[in-house]
Design an enzyme around this catalytic site. Structure first.
Site, short mmCIF file in Angstrom:
data_model
loop_
_atom_site.label_atom_id
_atom_site.label_comp_id
_atom_site.label_asym_id
_atom_site.label_seq_id
_atom_site.Cartn_x
_atom_site.Cartn_y
_atom_site.Cartn_z
N GLN A 1 30.68 40.28 46.83
CA GLN A 1 30.52 41.74 46.96
C GLN A 1 30.92 42.45 45.67
O GLN A 1 31.61 43.46 45.68
CB GLN A 1 31.33 42.25 48.15
CG GLN A 1 30.65 42.04 49.48
CD GLN A 1 29.31 42.79 49.59
OE1 GLN A 1 29.09 43.81 48.96
NE2 GLN A 1 28.42 42.25 50.40
N SER A 2 30.46 41.93 44.55
CA SER A 2 30.82 42.52 43.26
C SER A 2 30.17 43.88 43.06
O SER A 2 28.95 44.02 43.17
CB SER A 2 30.38 41.57 42.15
OG SER A 2 30.42 42.22 40.90
N ASN A 3 31.00 44.87 42.72
CA ASN A 3 30.47 46.18 42.32
C ASN A 3 29.99 46.13 40.88
O ASN A 3 29.11 46.89 40.49
CB ASN A 3 31.57 47.24 42.42
CG ASN A 3 32.16 47.31 43.80
OD1 ASN A 3 31.45 47.58 44.76
ND2 ASN A 3 33.45 47.03 43.92
N THR B 1 28.38 43.62 39.43
CA THR B 1 27.00 43.12 39.32
C THR B 1 26.02 44.20 39.79
O THR B 1 24.95 44.35 39.21
CB THR B 1 26.78 41.82 40.12
OG1 THR B 1 26.98 42.07 41.51
CG2 THR B 1 27.71 40.72 39.66
#
Ligand SMILES: *Cc1c(COP(=O)(O)O)cnc(C)c1O
Length: 337
Positions: free
Chosen positions: A75-77, A79
């Site tokens: 759940q990378s912000n 990326t």
């Protein structure tokens, strides 16, 4: 601090607002609370990575790259903002997602930031926890070069000496906002992980002699390890800017590691409380992985008297609220009544 010497694009919505939080200030009964809205940087629902990307994407363009590779947790912000910037600027984008939590929840694995990565047209692939992500990116870069592409690797969180310039700039921006309204800032508090935000802020605040202490709340590593990471990056960034690295003394790098809980991306009770407080007293959305734990730390430290009545404390909202949709069952909400 002469940032115009470095290549930069301008796509973030800056300056981000600096707002008072009167209802939370009253509720907690401690210092006057302010919030710096870096959740409002504009690109694909915003967040702190956009400031870094203004410098990183300019560097990629200058190096004549046509393809971006970047890593993140599921759940990378980071990326999400990178894929949006790549889309806007016409780069192909490949995202490698490390499965750090082992969650099989459909919303977590396919929804929220993952959905937006794909909507922005990037190619995503998954790697198990503890993969050497730098090596994995280098392997992919070689494959892309063999196909005639010119890849540019953006490290995790955009945290290198180029990305950190975005937060040197943020320090100058915040100081200007405070001066314009005669606000004396006593503390700046925020969530820290890949270190570029805190390294840039500390370097910026020291470089302009602001006297404002920066207080990082860790969401990943223990205190000592995180402080080392921030300190090293601040030194490298100072050198990159042509400054004496002694401008950042080791004791100016302060991280509290008490609010990580069971690990990166794993919910804590205090995070759940903090997200609800911010939503229900100020109408602002935090996120479960970073700003929720960061604000949980600030709330607890106010209750313990670490930040006091009469002081002005600015919480830097680093974004990430989209990830709430990846954690739909975490908040124990009442449903329809
Ligand atoms: C990446 C991120 C952080 C941490 O910033 P770093 O520069 O990686 O330390 C904090 N909050 C949010 C919402 C993030 O996405």
């Amino acid at each position: 601090m002469h940032l115009s010497r470095f290549p930069r694009l301008h796509f973030a919505h800056l300056p981000t607002p600096l707002e008072p939080m009167p209802r939370l200030t009253e509720l907690l009964g401690g210092p006057d609370l302010w919030i710096k809205r870096d959740d409002c940087t504009g690109l694909s629902t915003g967040g702190n990575k956009t400031r870094k990307l203004e410098f990183l994407m300019a560097d990629a363009q200058q190096k004549k790259a046509d393809t971006i590779i970047t890593p993140g947790a599921t759940q990378s912000n980071h990326t999400r903002q990178t894929t949006a910037a790549a889309a806007k600027l016409g780069f192909e984008c490949h995202v490698l997602l490390e499965d750090r939590t082992g969650s099989e929840d459909h919303s977590y694995v396919y929804g929220a930031n993952v959905l937006l990565n794909q909507l922005h047209g990037s190619t995503i692939s998954k790697r198990p926890a503890d993969t050497d992500m730098d090596a994995a990116m280098e392997t992919l870069a070689q494959e892309l070069r063999d196909d005639g592409k010119k890849p540019y690797i953006i490290p995790g969180g955009g945290s290198n000496e180029i990305g950190a310039l975005g937060y040197v700039n943020a320090a100058i921006e915040l100081m200007t906002q405070a001066n314009d309204r005669s606000l004396r800032i006593d503390h700046l508090v925020h969530a820290t992980s890949s270190a570029g935000t805190q390294a840039g802020l500390v370097l910026g605040m020291e470089g302009i002699n602001s006297g404002i202490p920066v207080y990082g709340i860790g969401v990943h590593s223990p205190k000592a390890k995180q402080e080392e990471k921030v300190y090293n990056l601040a030194q490298i960034t100072a050198e990159y800017m042509g400054l004496n690295p002694d401008i950042v003394q080791r004791d100016k790098v302060v991280v509290n590691g008490d609010y990580v809980g069971d690990g990166y991306g794993l919910p804590t009770d205090s995070m759940v409380e903090a997200v609800k407080l911010m939503a229900q007293y100020e109408g602002i959305l935090l996120d479960p992985v970073y700003s929720g734990k960061g604000f949980a730390g600030l709330v607890d430290l106010i209750r313990k008297g670490r930040f006091k009545k009469g002081e002005n404390v600015v919480f830097l909202h680093t974004g990430g609220s989209v990830a709430l949709f990846g954690y739909p069952n975490t908040f124990d909400l009442p449903g329809y009544v």
